[in-house]
Design an enzyme around this catalytic site. Structure first.
Site, PDB file in Angstrom:
ATOM      1  N   ILE A 171       0.852  -1.187   0.000  1.00  9.93           N
ATOM      2  CA  ILE A 171       0.000   0.000   0.000  1.00  9.93           C
ATOM      3  C   ILE A 171       0.884   1.231   0.000  1.00  9.93           C
ATOM      4  O   ILE A 171       1.772   1.385   0.859  1.00  9.93           O
ATOM      5  CB  ILE A 171      -0.931  -0.009   1.229  1.00  9.93           C
ATOM      6  CG1 ILE A 171      -1.775  -1.282   1.233  1.00  9.93           C
ATOM      7  CG2 ILE A 171      -1.809   1.231   1.249  1.00  9.93           C
ATOM      8  CD1 ILE A 171      -2.640  -1.447   2.468  1.00  9.93           C
ATOM      9  N   ASN A 178      -0.850   5.498   8.767  1.00 13.08           N
ATOM     10  CA  ASN A 178      -0.764   5.025  10.153  1.00 13.08           C
ATOM     11  C   ASN A 178      -0.433   6.156  11.112  1.00 13.08           C
ATOM     12  O   ASN A 178      -1.028   6.291  12.183  1.00 13.08           O
ATOM     13  CB  ASN A 178       0.305   3.935  10.264  1.00 13.08           C
ATOM     14  CG  ASN A 178      -0.292   2.560  10.490  1.00 13.08           C
ATOM     15  OD1 ASN A 178      -1.455   2.422  10.826  1.00 13.08           O
ATOM     16  ND2 ASN A 178       0.517   1.533  10.309  1.00 13.08           N
ATOM     17  N   ASP A 187      -5.184  -0.567  10.231  1.00 14.00           N
ATOM     18  CA  ASP A 187      -5.662  -1.954  10.197  1.00 14.00           C
ATOM     19  C   ASP A 187      -6.872  -2.083   9.277  1.00 14.00           C
ATOM     20  O   ASP A 187      -6.995  -3.061   8.522  1.00 14.00           O
ATOM     21  CB  ASP A 187      -6.025  -2.416  11.603  1.00 14.00           C
ATOM     22  CG  ASP A 187      -4.802  -2.606  12.493  1.00 14.00           C
ATOM     23  OD1 ASP A 187      -3.675  -2.634  11.956  1.00 14.00           O
ATOM     24  OD2 ASP A 187      -4.979  -2.731  13.712  1.00 14.00           O
ATOM     25  N   GLU A 213       2.540  -3.793   5.386  1.00 14.01           N
ATOM     26  CA  GLU A 213       1.574  -3.491   4.332  1.00 14.01           C
ATOM     27  C   GLU A 213       1.893  -4.223   3.036  1.00 14.01           C
ATOM     28  O   GLU A 213       1.360  -3.897   1.974  1.00 14.01           O
ATOM     29  CB  GLU A 213       1.543  -1.984   4.069  1.00 14.01           C
ATOM     30  CG  GLU A 213       2.773  -1.415   3.383  1.00 14.01           C
ATOM     31  CD  GLU A 213       3.895  -1.037   4.334  1.00 14.01           C
ATOM     32  OE1 GLU A 213       4.722  -0.194   3.963  1.00 14.01           O
ATOM     33  OE2 GLU A 213       3.945  -1.601   5.450  1.00 14.01           O
TER      34      GLU A 213
END
Length: 300
Positions: A171, A178, A187, A213
């Site tokens: 990602i 985050n 998450d 990720e």
């Protein structure tokens, strides 16, 4: 000889030749029937014990009944002619005991089968849980690698060998998501991307989470050009469906690297490494794109 005498003689002869039970009373017949059923139940319980031993019915439970059935049968034979009602009551009591034993036996067997099914279901679920990433539901790294090895071995054994390709993707700017929106949103993003990618794959494709990720997909039967097409479909799907996660606008994108397995002479570590490098080339080239390793199998 007169016709009347002939008929009388025939009736006497038939009566003399008829079996003993034909002239028995209904009570006597019922006593004999229930006594025989009791003996049959005792034999069935004995057979069950011989096959299943102590797991189904304890020895102390069926032995008294077997002894009782062995005693009741000759007792009923002795009493049936003189005291048919008493013989019937005795045989019915023994039969009722036997039926109760059968009921307990069947209940015990059903309980054991249910315990076995629960244990198998728990073991199956535990195995599945140990194979999957708890957050996203994708295979964990170790299990994904095992599946990749299996696909490579199976494909190499075919004639001609079945192609195999690997996608690596992560990602874009996930650390920024985050840090700015919190790990809970992060998450949610991981789960959303995993679900979106899984929806774009075929039944035999294998999705795994490599850590953080980063994800990987094994594509059995796919050559490099097909892997690029699948990767592009994944990229478009994530960009289109993962714009809003929960209540946050995140506009997620992924960078994807693709590589085709060259041959059984190439190690799987080398294949994974080429897909990983291609992914980083995609990130270095501006993110939200697909880059494929240039190597392809030699034409025989």
């Amino acid at each position: 000889m007169t016709p009347a005498f002939s008929r009388t003689a025939a009736l006497v002869a038939a009566t003399a030749c008829a079996p003993a039970w034909a002239s028995s009373s209904p009570l006597t017949l019922a006593a004999w029937f229930s006594s025989g059923a009791t003996l049959a139940l005792a034999a069935a319980l004995l057979i069950c014990w011989l096959v299943l031993h102590e797991r189904v019915v304890p020895r102390s439970a069926w032995q008294p009944f077997a002894v009782t059935a062995a005693v009741v049968t000759p007792a009923v034979g002795f009493m049936a002619g003189r005291w048919p009602l008493l013989a019937l009551c005795l045989s019915l009591a023994a039969l009722a005991w036997g039926l109760l034993m059968v009921h307990r036996l069947s209940s015990r067997m059903q309980h054991l089968l249910e315990e076995r099914d629960r244990a198998r279901a728990a073991a199956t679920q535990a195995r599945k849980d140990s194979e999957r990433d708890a957050l996203t539901g994708a295979l964990n790294r170790a299990t994904w690698r095992q599946r990749l090895e299996q696909l490579a071995n199976d494909g190499s054994a075919m004639q001609p060998p079945r192609p195999l390709s690997v996608l690596f993707f992560d990602i874009d700017l996930f650390k920024l998501i985050n840090d700015s929106l919190g790990h809970g949103v992060g998450d949610d993003c991981l789960r959303a991307v995993s679900a979106c990618v899984a929806a774009e794959l075929r039944g035999g494709d294998v999705l795994g989470r490599m850590g953080g990720e980063e994800f990987a997909v094994a594509l059995p039967g796919a050559r490099r050009i097909h892997a690029i097409a699948v990767a592009e479909r994944i990229r478009v799907a994530v960009q289109g469906h993962c714009r809003i996660v929960g209540e946050e606008v995140v506009e997620l994108t992924v960078s994807i690297g693709a590589a085709e397995y060259l041959s059984a002479d190439e190690s799987l570590d080398a294949l994974v490494d080429r897909a990983d490098r291609a992914m980083y080339n995609a990130k270095d080239s501006g993110r939200n794109m697909v880059v494929a390793d240039a190597a392809v199998p030699a034409v025989p």
